[in-house]
Design a protein around this motif. Structure first.
Motif, PDB file in Angstrom:
ATOM      1  N   SER A   9      25.056 -85.291 -37.331  1.00 11.47           N
ATOM      2  CA  SER A   9      25.730 -85.715 -36.108  1.00 11.47           C
ATOM      3  C   SER A   9      25.386 -84.782 -34.955  1.00 11.47           C
ATOM      4  N   SER A  12      27.604 -82.018 -32.910  1.00 11.16           N
ATOM      5  CA  SER A  12      27.760 -80.590 -33.212  1.00 11.16           C
ATOM      6  C   SER A  12      26.533 -79.770 -32.822  1.00 11.16           C
ATOM      7  N   HIS A  34      22.758 -89.322 -36.060  1.00 10.39           N
ATOM      8  CA  HIS A  34      24.061 -89.943 -35.803  1.00 10.39           C
ATOM      9  C   HIS A  34      24.514 -89.527 -34.400  1.00 10.39           C
ATOM     10  N   MET A  38      31.914 -91.334 -27.067  1.00  9.33           N
ATOM     11  CA  MET A  38      33.387 -91.353 -26.908  1.00  9.33           C
ATOM     12  C   MET A  38      33.729 -91.535 -25.435  1.00  9.33           C
ATOM     13  N   MET A 138      35.628 -93.840 -41.515  1.00  7.20           N
ATOM     14  CA  MET A 138      36.036 -92.546 -40.968  1.00  7.20           C
ATOM     15  C   MET A 138      36.867 -91.786 -42.003  1.00  7.20           C
ATOM     16  N   GLY A 146      34.178 -81.202 -37.014  1.00  8.15           N
ATOM     17  CA  GLY A 146      34.779 -80.034 -37.655  1.00  8.15           C
ATOM     18  C   GLY A 146      36.199 -80.198 -38.157  1.00  8.15           C
ATOM     19  N   GLY A 178      33.913 -84.518 -42.024  1.00  2.78           N
ATOM     20  CA  GLY A 178      34.253 -83.569 -43.086  1.00  2.78           C
ATOM     21  C   GLY A 178      33.336 -83.592 -44.294  1.00  2.78           C
ATOM     22  N   VAL A 179      32.120 -84.082 -44.120  1.00  2.03           N
ATOM     23  CA  VAL A 179      31.165 -84.081 -45.247  1.00  2.03           C
ATOM     24  C   VAL A 179      30.625 -82.665 -45.420  1.00  2.03           C
ATOM     25  N   ALA A 197      26.890 -85.755 -41.186  1.00  2.00           N
ATOM     26  CA  ALA A 197      27.371 -84.364 -41.255  1.00  2.00           C
ATOM     27  C   ALA A 197      27.079 -83.664 -39.938  1.00  2.00           C
TER      28      ALA A 197
HETATM   29  C1  DX5 Z   1      34.020 -87.791 -35.258  1.00  2.30           C
HETATM   30  C2  DX5 Z   1      32.600 -88.239 -35.276  1.00  2.30           C
HETATM   31  C3  DX5 Z   1      31.787 -87.626 -36.334  1.00  2.30           C
HETATM   32  C4  DX5 Z   1      31.697 -86.132 -36.253  1.00  2.30           C
HETATM   33  C5  DX5 Z   1      31.580 -85.626 -37.660  1.00  2.30           C
HETATM   34  O1  DX5 Z   1      34.745 -88.566 -34.388  1.00  2.30           O
HETATM   35  O2  DX5 Z   1      32.513 -89.652 -35.440  1.00  2.30           O
HETATM   36  O3  DX5 Z   1      30.507 -88.212 -36.408  1.00  2.30           O
HETATM   37  O4  DX5 Z   1      30.622 -85.681 -35.492  1.00  2.30           O
HETATM   38  O5  DX5 Z   1      31.659 -84.257 -37.601  1.00  2.30           O
HETATM   39  P1  DX5 Z   1      31.903 -83.336 -38.870  1.00  2.30           P
HETATM   40  O6  DX5 Z   1      30.827 -83.602 -39.842  1.00  2.30           O
HETATM   41  O7  DX5 Z   1      31.861 -81.959 -38.263  1.00  2.30           O
HETATM   42  O8  DX5 Z   1      33.275 -83.697 -39.411  1.00  2.30           O
END
Ligand code: DX5
Ligand code: ZN
Length: 222
Positions: A9, A12, A34, A38, A138, A146, A178-179, A197
């Motif tokens: 993702s 991050s 990914h 938002m 989700m 995170g 959370g992966v 991830a």
């Molecule tokens: C959350 C996003 C995820 C996020 C996952 O709203 O859709 O794609 O980036 O992040 P991690 O892997 O840090 O939980």
């Protein structure tokens, strides 16, 4: 296709050095990018939009898997196609006319995904499961990277897998949120096909190795 599909993702990534992070993913064993969009309305966060995705697409050498956490996503389907989305997921909770939206995405030549919040039961997908290419399940409340993984996702993932098989459908199960090294093996066992991830990859000392470790958890072909 080798499974699991790994989709780091970009949320991050280091936005001040985005090119470097995109190149790292290009050079890694990751399969997709990914991309989390938002709008500050569907979720209480604002990420990035078309100019940034277009810039990513220019250097990315793998498909863009775009996850829309926005209201009225049907308004922007062509725009996301034009900035390079290959997989486009809309939220079940944001679409009154989900079937129409799914077919509008497919008409643009993209794979159509439906994302569901942690509280949304999978049985609500029953009458659309044969029409879609992917369910983005989700495993945290959407909006931020995170966060802590919600444990009931394992059961939900297994139930969805059973529903897909019972309906002779072919959509992929993507798990988002959370992966990490603890949750990923159990998710694959429960039937997950795609692992997103963010924090686990980008906060690690060696993101490329972290991606490889996810990719090599279990290899099967479909
Ligand atoms: C959350 C996003 C995820 C996020 C996952 O709203 O859709 O794609 O980036 O992040 P991690 O892997 O840090 O939980
Ligand atoms: Zn996402």
């Amino acid at each position: 296709m080798n499974f699991p599909i790994i989709a780091p993702s970009v949320l991050s990534a280091d936005f001040a050095n985005l090119g470097t992070d995109i190149q790292m993913i290009n050079d890694s064993q990751a399969d997709w990018f990914h991309i989390d969009v938002m709008d500050g309305v569907f979720v209480t966060n604002i990420s990035f939009g078309f100019p940034v995705i277009k810039a990513i697409q220019k250097i990315a050498n793998k498909p863009l898997d775009v996850h829309l956490m926005i209201v009225q996503p049907e308004k922007y389907i062509k725009d996301f196609k034009s900035v390079g989305a290959e997989v486009l997921s809309v939220h079940y909770e944001a679409c009154t006319h989900l079937h129409r939206t799914i077919y509008a995405i497919k008409e643009e030549g993209m794979k159509a995904g439906v994302a569901i919040n942690p509280h949304t039961p999978i049985h609500l997908l029953k009458d659309i499961i044969q029409d879609i290419d992917l369910v983005c399940m989700m495993s945290v409340n959407p909006g931020f990277g995170g966060q802590k993984f919600i444990e009931q996702t394992y059961r939900k993932c297994a139930d969805l897998k059973a529903m897909i098989e019972a309906n002779n459908a072919h959509c992929l199960i993507e798990i988002d949120g959370g992966v990490n090294e603890f949750t990923a093996p159990k998710l694959l066992e429960a039937g997950a096909d795609v692992l997103v991830a963010g924090n686990y990859v980008f906060a690690s000392n060696n993101p490329k190795e972290t991606i490889a470790s996810l990719k090599n958890l279990s290899l099967h072909t479909k």
